[in-house]
Design an enzyme around this catalytic site. Structure first.
Site, PDB file in Angstrom:
ATOM      1  N   HIS A  85      36.716  43.298  35.194  1.00 17.50           N
ATOM      2  CA  HIS A  85      36.202  43.298  36.562  1.00 17.50           C
ATOM      3  C   HIS A  85      37.252  43.760  37.574  1.00 17.50           C
ATOM      4  O   HIS A  85      36.915  44.048  38.728  1.00 17.50           O
ATOM      5  CB  HIS A  85      35.622  41.925  36.948  1.00 17.50           C
ATOM      6  CG  HIS A  85      36.614  40.846  37.238  1.00 17.50           C
ATOM      7  ND1 HIS A  85      36.926  39.861  36.327  1.00 17.50           N
ATOM      8  CD2 HIS A  85      37.350  40.562  38.345  1.00 17.50           C
ATOM      9  CE1 HIS A  85      37.802  39.023  36.859  1.00 17.50           C
ATOM     10  NE2 HIS A  85      38.070  39.432  38.087  1.00 17.50           N
ATOM     11  N   ASP A 221      36.163  40.112  29.171  1.00 15.59           N
ATOM     12  CA  ASP A 221      36.617  40.540  30.486  1.00 15.59           C
ATOM     13  C   ASP A 221      38.063  41.034  30.399  1.00 15.59           C
ATOM     14  O   ASP A 221      38.999  40.394  30.884  1.00 15.59           O
ATOM     15  CB  ASP A 221      36.489  39.399  31.490  1.00 15.59           C
ATOM     16  CG  ASP A 221      36.489  39.888  32.935  1.00 15.59           C
ATOM     17  OD1 ASP A 221      36.789  41.075  33.149  1.00 15.59           O
ATOM     18  OD2 ASP A 221      36.186  39.085  33.839  1.00 15.59           O
ATOM     19  N   SER A 642      42.968  36.632  38.377  1.00 15.28           N
ATOM     20  CA  SER A 642      42.206  37.483  37.475  1.00 15.28           C
ATOM     21  C   SER A 642      43.145  38.523  36.870  1.00 15.28           C
ATOM     22  O   SER A 642      43.875  39.198  37.588  1.00 15.28           O
ATOM     23  CB  SER A 642      41.085  38.197  38.233  1.00 15.28           C
ATOM     24  OG  SER A 642      40.080  37.304  38.615  1.00 15.28           O
TER      25      SER A 642
END
Length: 708
Positions: A85, A221, A642
């Site tokens: 992402h 991810d 992230s």
């Protein structure tokens, strides 16, 4: 000489085992804390191997700062791992209806096939400096609040400018605990990142918004980039993480290194209440409306769907985050606990010499918070103008760029200084592919409608002048006229506008630019008020935080602020509610069990075939009897983490952090060890995909693993 980082791993936790898991520790704090707790956490390497200021190297040099996320090198040939992402922008940039990389993913079979990313700087840390004394010495005696803010801002700019005089150097100035500490971090900046591998969206975002912030998760991810140096050769990092094939199991120690975004644990309960009662509910409602618009328009056109993919994902993530913050603050009774903690600190301050300053600071911080609520709704919508329609974002940026551009560089607003302009120019082109007119007009109109609904004492005059009193049909016509009468949406015109002065832009008589200059005047007035308030916070917050730390009696990690932090924890289960225990690992079989054949649970056929044929290769976890997909640990993370590397006690990469569990979303306001769990993509899932699905033998070899 290039060195692997496996033999250079250490973490210092804190001065008390009670702090295990909690704390986003700064490099300065880690170096100041002694090595005694290293062994207790399972790490054996001397403290100086984490970061040696004399040698300018160590483990922290492989915590890489990328746009909005974190990353780390995993090979001596510049291979970088982060979240899927975190690279959707790059996929959108290169996607077409005929080659929909957002949906299908991408694998560069050769280095010649790697896709260059625009406006995607890679920043490798090289030095950390405490500049607190120099900053406070730059504040004139007797300065008022706005003067104090200006002086601190000017000194920060001067320090950054001096630091960036060296070639290929990027520097950041940061404030901690409202001014208790200021730091300057040096980075080597590299501007050539190329896409190597991104799994299909059905892998990278498996479960979509249904599973977002939830557990169990089954998301791949992760993504791979390669970084190149100024000569066009693969960048050779001094440090990189070897990839572990051993994996993790419950109870194992792991650490997360990265650049967490803003958190609020140092805020007063009254300040937290503004987030809980105003900000998050309002943001959730607005973003739900905008998400619906993008989904409806995307369903009508594949071109629109590709263009809005990244914005849609961002809005969905923020909307659900807002909902989780509201629920978590209520469920954890965080405001009530904060008020109790404040009373405890006030009692401590009342009994200590110099404590009066902390008590006075607390009272004035409460007053400042109440003061800003008077125009809260108006201020919120002025901020959100930069997050919705490109018909607001682009002209507002152009107007502010022109206004700042006529000032001496040192007096410009951060973000519009000469150092910032090359990246802004690149984004002008890259973001063109994110514009879809049908969706954008509706987003623009939505924002206008919300502004028109403001109470009388919070009106926005430029919006009233254009739209007040218009019925639905008239409002639609006026928005249409604005879009048809502007040249902002033409890339070459927009590039020209970006270089023009305010007088030149006004001479164009472009309706969107005219509106944006008027709106930006409102935004500049808001900024002036906020700057003065921030100057007051610089005066008040340090006094309060000294009392908080004094009452605690042990080190207290400051709030996240996009500076490098280290957090350590263990792979662990948790119980979200009575009689329910969530195990800490998920598997490929669990992903297949969720498969429905419809988004967001449409597992790609190649993955289903490989699992049905039990082609697990060497990536199977014997204890699980399957390929591991995600795992939980109790590391203290937030947004910005992230893509952060998750590393085992030997300094090997075991996963990539990408989320938190739903019950832990309000962790930004307070750490609860019972439910504080971050979600990590197990690197063995990536290795399995590269081996059994993609047959990417060259990448596996580069990662230093051997497939059977």
């Amino acid at each position: 000489m290039t060195r692997t980082i496996a033999s250079l791993f250490i973490l210092v936790l804190a001065a008390s085992s009670a702090l295990a898991g909690e704390g986003k520790w700064t490099p300065q704090q880690v170096l100041e804390l002694g090595p005694g707790w290293v062994r207790e956490q399972g790490f054996e390497i001397p403290l100086e191997k984490l970061w040696n200021a004399d040698e300018g190297g160590g483990l922290l040099a492989n915590a890489i700062d990328i746009p909005g996320c974190s990353a780390s090198f995993v090979s001596p040939e510049g291979l970088l791992i982060t979240n899927h992402h975190c690279i959707v922008d790059i996929l959108v940039e290169h996607a077409t209806p005929e080659a929909n990389l957002v949906r299908d993913g991408y694998l560069a079979r050769t280095r010649a096939d790697e896709l260059k990313a625009t406006a995607y700087p890679i920043r490798v840390p090289s030095a950390f400096h405490d500049v607190t004394t120099a900053v406070w010495e730059a504040v004139p005696e007797g300065a008022d609040d706005e003067e104090r803010f200006r002086a601190v801002e000017a000194k920060g700019k001067a320090l950054v400018a001096e630091c960036e005089a060296r070639p290929s150097t990027h520097c950041t100035f940061a404030t901690f605990d409202g001014g208790l500490l200021f730091t300057l971090t040096e980075f080597r900046e590299l501007d050539d990142a190329r896409l190597v591998y991104a799994p299909p969206e059905a892998v990278g975002s498996y479960g979509g918004e249904i599973d977002n912030w939830m557990w169990p998760r089954h998301s791949g991810d992760f993504g791979l980039l390669r970084v190149y140096d100024d000569a066009g050769e693969p960048y050779r990092p001094e440090y990189w993480f070897p990839v572990s094939t051993d994996g993790v199991r419950e109870g194992d120690t792991v650490a997360v290194l990265g650049y967490p975004g803003r958190t609020y644990r140092s805020w007063l309960a009254n300040e937290m209440a503004e987030r809980a009662e105003r900000y998050f509910p309002t943001r959730q409602q607005l973003y739900e409306e905008w998400i619906g618009i993008l989904q409806e328009e995307g369903a009508r056109s594949l071109d629109v769907q590709i263009a809005v993919a990244d914005d849609l994902r961002t809005l969905e993530n923020r909307r659900k985050n807002a909902a989780g913050q509201i629920a978590g603050l209520r469920r954890g009774r965080i405001l009530e606990k904060q008020r109790v903690a404040e009373e405890r600190v006030k009692a401590w301050a009342a009994g200590n010499p110099g404590g009066r300053a902390a008590l006075d600071a607390h009272a004035e911080l409460v007053r400042l918070n109440q003061q800003r609520l008077a125009t809260w709704d108006r201020d919120f919508l002025l901020d959100e103008a930069q997050r919705g329609a490109w018909g607001l974002r682009w002209p507002l940026q152009i107007a502010r760029r022109a206004t700042e551009g006529v000032k001496p560089d040192a007096e410009r607003e951060p973000g519009y200084m000469e150092r910032d302009l090359p990246l802004l120019r690149e984004k002008l082109a890259r973001d063109q592919k994110r514009y879809a007119e049908p969706a954008d007009r509706r987003l623009f109109r939505s924002w206008v409608e919300h502004v028109l609904a403001l109470p009388a004492h919070q009106r926005v005059a430029p919006v009233d002048a254009l739209f007040a009193g218009a019925n639905a049909a008239a409002l639609e016509r006026r928005v249409e006229e604005l879009y048809e009468g502007t040249r902002v949406f033409d890339l070459e015109d927009r590039r020209a506008m970006f270089e023009e002065t305010p007088d030149q832009l006004r001479a164009r008589h472009d309706p969107l630019l005219d509106l944006s200059f008027a709106l930006d005047a409102e935004r500049l007035a808001l900024k002036k008020r906020r700057d003065a308030r921030q100057g007051a916070v610089l005066r008040l917050r340090p006094a309060w935080r000294r009392a908080v730390i004094g009452e605690a009696g042990h080190p207290v990690a400051p709030d996240g602020n996009r500076t490098l932090r280290v957090t350590v924890g263990r792979v662990a289960d948790y119980s979200p509610r009575d009689a329910v225990v969530m195990l800490p690992q998920t598997t490929l079989g669990g992903m297949i069990a969720k498969h429905t054949g419809e988004e967001p649970f449409d597992a790609p056929e190649r993955i289903r075939e490989a699992w049905e044929e039990k082609r697990f290769g060497p990536w199977i976890d014997v204890a699980l009897g399957d390929v591991p997909v995600n795992y939980l640990s109790n590391c203290d993370t937030t947004g910005g983490n992230s893509g952060s590397p998750s590393i085992d006690s030997r300094g090997r990469l075991v996963g990539v952090n990408f989320d938190r569990v739903w019950e832990n979303v309000a962790n930004d306001f307070g750490y609860n060890p019972e439910i504080a769990r971050n979600v990590t993509a197990d690197v063995r899932y990536l290795l399995w995909l590269l081996d059994e699905v993609e047959e990417a033998d060259a990448l596996l070899e580069e990662l230093g693993v051997v497939a059977e």
